[in-house]
Each structure stands twice: as structure tokens, then as C-alpha cells.
Design a protein around this motif. Structure first.
Motif, PDB file in Angstrom:
ATOM      1  N   GLU A  77       0.915  -1.195   0.137  1.00 34.96           N
ATOM      2  CA  GLU A  77       0.023   0.003   0.102  1.00 34.96           C
ATOM      3  C   GLU A  77       0.839   1.145   0.052  1.00 34.96           C
ATOM      4  N   TYR A  87      -5.748  -4.771  -5.570  1.00 39.08           N
ATOM      5  CA  TYR A  87      -5.849  -3.711  -6.356  1.00 39.08           C
ATOM      6  C   TYR A  87      -6.825  -3.671  -7.386  1.00 39.08           C
ATOM      7  N   MET A 123      -4.652   3.303  -2.334  1.00 36.97           N
ATOM      8  CA  MET A 123      -5.652   2.583  -2.929  1.00 36.97           C
ATOM      9  C   MET A 123      -6.524   1.989  -1.782  1.00 36.97           C
TER      10      MET A 123
END
Length: 160
Positions: free
Chosen positions: A18, A91, A138
């Protein structure tokens, strides 16, 4: 005991990704590699985008860690590759499927996290250029987007 360390390595790598996604998005995609990312903000016709090249940029290290780890019985390397791959899969589901609807799988939700994620990403895309961007991560969503998202969930009536 090794299995605990393997699982920990996968989870730690997943969460580290991340940060890597945020850093790469903010400083690489909105920087030196804007040429590839631009069509993601200024949509052009067609299913594929030049931006899809970033899939390979993240997939290759994952593949190498898994392949070389298996070839050399280095299971920590395999776990790192698996953590990268797991993050990439999440993702893909969140960004390409849920947010951008490149596949029409998850269209409707009342989930607060999902609504906050979608709202934060919309804020990111309100800027068509590479400057003045916001919300580059994200999966970790700033708290202010949760507050706004709760208000957008339809209230359920007491009667059926």
C-alpha cells in the motif's frame, strides 16, 4: 514455527505494498512516468490504457520473487512474491473492477468502506493533470471520506 513467519511475511508485504502503491502513484505515475498514467485521468477510447503498463511493473517483481524463491528453496522470497501478488489482486478488484467498472462485477454496494474508497478515488480523478493530486493510495482511505460515505447510504425503513 516457520509457517507463522511465512504468513507474517505475506501479510507484512501486502501492507507494505500500500505504501509502495502510494509512493509510486504520487511520485512516479504523477511524475516522470506521467506519459503512461495520463490516459487514466484523461480517458481515451478503448479497453486498454497505457496506464496498464504499471501492472507489469508490479507483477514482474512478484513473479521473480516466487520463481527464484521456488528455484532456490527460499520460501521467504516466495512469501514476498505472494504478498505482492495478493495486493495486486486486491488492487485489481478494487480499482479496475469496483471503482472504474472495467468489468461489471461489483456495481452496487452499501458497504461504508467501499463507498469511502470510491469517493476518495473520485476526488483523485477530479484533477486531469499531474499536479494538485490528492489521495494517492488505494486501500487505506482517509477518515474524512468515511464520514461523507455514511451519509450516502440509503436508510432502510423499519417495515419490509
Amino acid at each position: 514455527m516457520d509457517i507463522v513467519f511465512y504468513i507474517f511475511t505475506i501479510i507484512a508485504t501486502f501492507f507494505f505494498m500500500e505504501f509502495m502503491a502510494w509512493f509510486t502513484h504520487k511520485y512516479i505515475m504523477h511524475g516522470i512516468m506521467w506519459y503512461f498514467h495520463k490516459d487514466h485521468h484523461q480517458h481515451e477510447p478503448g479497453f486498454f490504457e497505457k496506464n496498464d503498463v504499471f501492472f507489469l511493473i508490479f507483477a514482474v517483481p512478484s513473479w521473480l520473487c516466487i520463481m527464484l524463491g521456488l528455484m532456490n528453496s527460499n520460501y521467504y522470497s516466495v512469501c514476498i512474491g505472494a504478498g505482492i501478488a495478493l495486493y495486486g489482486f486486491c488492487y485489481f478488484l478494487m480499482h479496475d473492477v469496483f471503482i472504474h467498472q472495467r468489468f461489471k462485477w461489483f456495481r452496487n454496494t452499501n458497504n461504508t468502506y467501499m463507498l469511502a474508497l470510491r469517493r476518495a478515488h473520485k476526488i483523485h480523478h477530479k484533477h486531469l493533470g499531474k499536479e494538485h493530486g490528492e489521495v494517492f493510495g488505494m486501500l487505506i482511505v482517509p477518515l474524512k471520506y468515511f464520514k461523507n460515505s455514511r451519509n450516502s447510504i440509503p436508510k432502510r425503513s423499519a417495515s419490509k
